[in-house]
Design a protein around this motif. Structure first.
Motif, PDB file in Angstrom:
ATOM      1  N   HIS A   1      40.244  45.920  47.689  1.00 51.45           N
ATOM      2  CA  HIS A   1      40.720  44.727  48.395  1.00 51.45           C
ATOM      3  C   HIS A   1      40.315  44.764  49.873  1.00 51.45           C
ATOM      4  O   HIS A   1      40.102  43.720  50.494  1.00 51.45           O
ATOM      5  CB  HIS A   1      42.247  44.604  48.259  1.00 51.45           C
TER       6      HIS A   1
ATOM      7  N   THR B   1      37.362  42.902  38.383  1.00 51.33           N
ATOM      8  CA  THR B   1      37.512  43.898  39.450  1.00 51.33           C
ATOM      9  C   THR B   1      38.075  45.187  38.868  1.00 51.33           C
ATOM     10  O   THR B   1      39.034  45.167  38.102  1.00 51.33           O
ATOM     11  CB  THR B   1      38.461  43.375  40.548  1.00 51.33           C
TER      12      THR B   1
ATOM     13  N   LYS C   1      40.101  38.777  39.398  1.00 51.48           N
ATOM     14  CA  LYS C   1      40.829  39.998  39.066  1.00 51.48           C
ATOM     15  C   LYS C   1      40.314  40.636  37.783  1.00 51.48           C
ATOM     16  O   LYS C   1      40.219  41.868  37.684  1.00 51.48           O
ATOM     17  CB  LYS C   1      42.317  39.684  38.934  1.00 51.48           C
ATOM     18  N   ASP C   2      39.976  39.815  36.790  1.00 50.13           N
ATOM     19  CA  ASP C   2      39.546  40.385  35.514  1.00 50.13           C
ATOM     20  C   ASP C   2      38.149  40.979  35.576  1.00 50.13           C
ATOM     21  O   ASP C   2      37.694  41.604  34.619  1.00 50.13           O
ATOM     22  CB  ASP C   2      39.632  39.351  34.386  1.00 50.13           C
TER      23      ASP C   2
END
Length: 318
Positions: free
Chosen positions: A200, A215, A212-213
């Motif tokens: 982040h 990362t 997010k999916d």
């Protein structure tokens, strides 16, 4: 002589016709001399027999075994992104049987898109407390460097933070503007599975948000901490994970960190628990909504459904 070759060819053809007639009487060949509607084994047997009668050296094939699909429990470190993704899809589809079928995400089915990133920041703004990007390194699945450039921050540098960043005034002479670097880096990250440690911070320096999916933050993987014998809830540094799990020393000395080395280390850590982690994520991550651009199998007519309309337009239409 040509006449001798002709006679030899004629005799050979006669033997072929005789053998074909025998096979037709046995029902292994249709009257037209083609493979009929018999089973694959019979057809292959007939074909092999004809080939043998035609003075070739092909062996007779009575039965053709079906190829067995072998899936190893783990992959070698040299496995390619394509093979690891295929490995994931097979593991996930076979994991829980038909009663509890594991949902395979689109990530697993899109191979060859793994990168790891690490950024170094310098201090700008009042008292140098504002962090801005000064170097960015991106490596591929194998750890090969595909991007490594120094970046000129948008604000004047107050603190180079050389002890940690490794950045000096000299590096800024050939640095490219932030906007140019940002455009180049985001082009690389697009549609990729991005690996990093406390990633982040890197995205914040890039003024970017990655899905997010897609990362993979190695600082947030319980499996890595358990494997290292460290508390699951503890904040573990990349340096400590590398020492415990990879048995190598990074971020040593007083010349600062190397963003290339840190990105490569994050990718190595990811690969240690890759299959286990991806399998767990397939359970936990919600399915991505279909897109007419990224999903060629999607029917465009379905986007007339209410669920795809913005809520403000729906409210105004009532």
């Amino acid at each position: 002589s040509p006449q001798g070759r002709s006679k030899k060819k004629s005799r050979k053809h006669q033997r072929f016709l005789e053998r074909r007639a025998v096979l037709e009487r046995k029902g292994l060949l249709s009257p037209r001399g083609r493979l009929g509607s018999q089973t694959t084994e019979s057809g292959l047997e007939a074909h092999a027999a004809l080939t043998e009668a035609d003075d070739t050296t092909a062996p007779r094939c009575d039965k053709v075994p079906k190829p067995k699909r072998i899936v190893s429990a783990s992959l070698s470190p040299s496995a390619s992104p394509d093979s690891i993704a295929r490995h994931h899809s097979v593991l996930l589809s076979q994991g829980n049987g038909s009663s509890r079928r594991v949902r395979t995400s689109s990530l697993v089915l899109r191979p060859g898109k793994y990168v790891a990133i690490d950024c170094e920041m310098v201090g700008t703004g009042p008292k140098g407390k504002l962090s801005e990007l000064a170097r960015c390194s991106v490596v591929n699945y194998e750890g090969d460097v595909i991007y490594d450039k120094y970046v000129q921050p948008e604000l004047p540098i107050v603190d180079y933070r050389t002890r940690w960043s490794g950045i000096t005034k000299q590096h800024m002479k050939n640095a490219i503007p932030f906007k140019a670097a940002q455009a180049e880096i985001l082009k690389i990250l697009k549609d990729k599975i991005v690996v990093g440690h406390a990633i982040h911070n890197d995205f914040q320096a890039l003024k970017y948000f990655h899905p997010k999916d897609r990362t993979r933050d190695t600082s947030q993987i319980p499996a890595l901490k358990k494997r290292a014998g460290l508390p699951v809830r503890a904040n573990v540094s990349l340096k400590n994970l590398a020492r415990h799990l990879l048995h190598k020393k990074i971020q040593v000395g007083f010349k600062g960190h190397s963003s290339v080395e840190d990105a490569q280390t994050a990718m190595e850590l990811y690969r240690l628990v890759e299959v286990q982690w991806e399998k767990k994520l397939a359970h936990s991550l919600p399915p991505r909504p279909p897109s007419p651009v990224t999903d060629p199998t999607a029917d465009s007519s379905q986007y007339l459904d209410d669920q795809y309309w913005p809520t403000d337009l729906m409210a105004s239409g009532l």
